[in-house]
Design an enzyme around this catalytic site. Structure first.
Site, PDB file in Angstrom:
ATOM      1  CB  CYS A   5      -1.330  -5.220   6.890  1.00 22.82           C
ATOM      2  SG  CYS A   5      -1.435  -5.154   5.085  1.00 22.82           S
TER       3      CYS A   5
ATOM      4  CD  GLU B 217      -3.292  -0.972  -4.656  1.00 23.20           C
ATOM      5  OE1 GLU B 217      -2.183  -1.517  -4.513  1.00 23.20           O
ATOM      6  OE2 GLU B 217      -3.435   0.189  -5.046  1.00 23.20           O
TER       7      GLU B 217
END
Length: 303
Positions: A88, A140
């Site tokens: 990711c 986040e």
């Protein structure tokens, strides 16, 4: 104006003034209540952000992605944990800052297709990265990176102090997603391949020109800054896209995009980048597996 009208107006003004005073007093009481709550919450937590100290992790977690049905890996008090997915780009941002600042932490990798129930309780959106320290949970990528920079500034803060530079770094960050979009667009829209690549080339040229205007080896100046670590994961994956599309236009080179090519070479020498880097073949394999609907989160790990 008659006296009656004046008297009525004065009465209205007096009532409004009284109402304003009451509202102001009520607002002040609410503010004091909020401040007392914040103060008591900070005290109950036992430490403020600036007082946080971390312990070195003593447990090395299995690097394979934990999927649905897997037990929650127990927390060690005082040890910072990163919930991650090895491929990711957003989680890699947080990992880069952790490594660059040498912040003690442990990493738990998560299967994002079959997410564990305990992970969904931590992150209702089911996305990585997520940082956890005891009862503190922060999701986040930019939020976690900003918190790390604020809480553990170390010798040098990564976030620039100048308002204009911070504003332009935000512009750079907001547009980098258009580079990542090309990875998935090319997998879904083969008939639009040339158009997608043309847009990608224009976006890369835009970054090239900004870096040239700054006249420094890094977007952050003579040393890497937060923006370099936020942008890097998307650029790291460009060679993999070159492999998948057999198109050399994608990866910056010294002839067509010399500033970006030099920046990428400089980034590859940083210890934090070396610590988080996945090679081109690994990225290409993951993207290929992602396209089939069965992403291989554990590619490259020993059985």
């Amino acid at each position: 104006m008659s006296w009656g009208r004046f008297s009525s107006a004065a009465l209205v003004m007096k009532v409004m003034s009284l109402q304003f005073s009451q509202a102001s007093a009520q607002a002040s009481r609410r503010l004091r209540c909020v401040m007392q709550h914040v103060s008591s919450s900070t005290s109950a937590n036992g430490q403020s952000d600036t007082a946080i100290t971390l312990l070195q992790p003593v447990v090395t977690h299995n690097p394979k992605a934990l999927a649905q049905g897997s037990p929650f890996p127990p927390l060690t008090p005082g040890v910072l944990r990163l919930y991650n997915m090895r491929f990711c780009p957003f989680a890699q941002r947080t990992k880069l800052v952790l490594e660059h600042k040498k912040i003690p932490h442990e990493t738990v990798n998560v299967n994002l297709k079959y997410k564990p129930d305990w992970f969904l309780k931590l992150s209702s959106l089911g996305l990585v990265p997520v940082l956890q320290l005891d009862d503190l949970v922060i999701p986040e990528s930019t939020a976690t990176c900003d918190w790390l920079d604020d809480t553990f500034p170390g010798q040098t803060r990564l976030t620039p102090s100048g308002n204009l530079r911070r504003a332009w770094d935000r512009v750079l960050l907001e547009n980098v997603g258009k580079i990542s979009d090309a990875f998935y667009a090319l997998r879904r829209k083969e008939d639009l391949k040339d158009k997608i690549l043309d847009k990608l080339e224009k976006r890369l040229l835009w970054y090239e020109n900004i870096l040239s205007d700054r006249g420094s080896p890094y977007f952050g100046g003579n040393q890497p800054a937060m923006i370099d670590f936020l942008l890097w994961p998307h650029f790291e994956r460009l060679p993999a896209l070159t492999v998948l599309t057999s198109n050399p236009r994608i990866t910056p080179d010294s002839q067509h995009l010399p500033w970006l090519a030099t920046w990428m070479e400089a980034m590859l020498q940083l210890p934090a980048v070396k610590a988080t880097l996945q090679d081109t073949n690994a990225h290409a394999h993951f993207f290929a597996s992602f396209g089939t609907g069965t992403p291989n989160y554990d590619y490259g790990l020993d059985e």
